[in-house]
Motif scaffolding. Structure first.
Motif, mmCIF file in Angstrom:
data_model
loop_
_atom_site.group_PDB
_atom_site.id
_atom_site.type_symbol
_atom_site.label_atom_id
_atom_site.label_comp_id
_atom_site.label_asym_id
_atom_site.label_seq_id
_atom_site.Cartn_x
_atom_site.Cartn_y
_atom_site.Cartn_z
ATOM 1 N N GLU A 72 0.804 5.338 0.698
ATOM 2 C CA GLU A 72 0.013 6.372 1.356
ATOM 3 C C GLU A 72 0.794 7.673 1.379
ATOM 4 O O GLU A 72 1.960 7.700 1.769
ATOM 5 N N ASP A 73 0.164 8.748 0.926
ATOM 6 C CA ASP A 73 0.749 10.084 1.030
ATOM 7 C C ASP A 73 0.577 10.549 2.473
ATOM 8 O O ASP A 73 -0.496 10.406 3.047
ATOM 9 N N ARG A 74 1.626 11.103 3.067
ATOM 10 C CA ARG A 74 1.583 11.515 4.473
ATOM 11 C C ARG A 74 1.296 13.011 4.611
ATOM 12 O O ARG A 74 1.987 13.722 5.300
ATOM 13 N N LYS A 120 -5.722 8.895 -1.237
ATOM 14 C CA LYS A 120 -5.945 7.982 -0.117
ATOM 15 C C LYS A 120 -5.061 6.757 -0.348
ATOM 16 O O LYS A 120 -4.527 6.573 -1.449
ATOM 17 N N PRO A 121 -4.863 5.921 0.657
ATOM 18 C CA PRO A 121 -4.009 4.735 0.474
ATOM 19 C C PRO A 121 -4.460 3.898 -0.722
ATOM 20 O O PRO A 121 -5.641 3.678 -0.934
ATOM 21 N N TRP A 151 0.840 -1.190 0.000
ATOM 22 C CA TRP A 151 0.000 0.000 0.000
ATOM 23 C C TRP A 151 0.875 1.239 0.000
ATOM 24 O O TRP A 151 1.860 1.312 0.727
#
Length: 150
Positions: free
Chosen positions: A107-109, A124-125, A105
């Motif tokens: 994911e943008d933080r 989103k993830p 997965w």
């Protein structure tokens, strides 16, 4: 005088035996340590790698840097990340790749400039697969899953 010479000889012999014992003990410990290191290296699992690429004139070129994928791989400008990115458009903790339920997965933080997957912004993830390209600033990383040949 004979007793003094005899005691001296006994001291030299006992010192020699003590040195031989300590040397053989050290050799055994070193041999066991090497065996353990070799075994643990063989058991370490390889999940794949991220191949660092730079966009030049609309083409992606390999930079020669590869990063091993860890079950939790962080990408960003901070040197504490698994994949440090030297780009002013990258946030300190920009994105993360995580292995969950046998899937990867991305994911943008909450990065300031965003993360892309195959040119599409990640909101989103999202699940990633072998050959996908992650974009962060000017840097791109191609995902190569599976065993890595070293």
């Amino acid at each position: 005088m004979e007793i003094a010479v005899l005691l001296f000889i006994l001291r030299v012999v006992s010192a020699g035996l003590l040195i031989a014992f300590m040397g053989s003990l050290s050799w055994l410990v070193l041999r066991e340590y090497r065996r353990t290191v070799i075994e643990s290296a063989g058991q370490r699992r390889s999940y794949g790698q991220l191949v660092s690429m730079l966009e030049v004139d609309g083409k992606l070129l390999k930079t020669g840097q590869n990063y091993p994928l860890l079950p939790l791989t962080s990408l960003g400008r901070s040197p504490t990340n698994s994949v440090p990115i030297e780009d002013n458009f990258a946030s300190g903790e920009h994105a993360v790749l995580a292995r969950r339920s046998d899937q990867w997965w991305l994911e943008d933080r909450r990065s300031r400039n965003g993360t892309t997957l195959n040119g599409i912004p990640v909101k989103k993830p999202v699940i990633v697969t072998d050959g996908d390209v992650i974009g962060i600033g000017k840097m791109h990383f191609r995902i190569e899953l599976g065993e890595v040949v070293r």
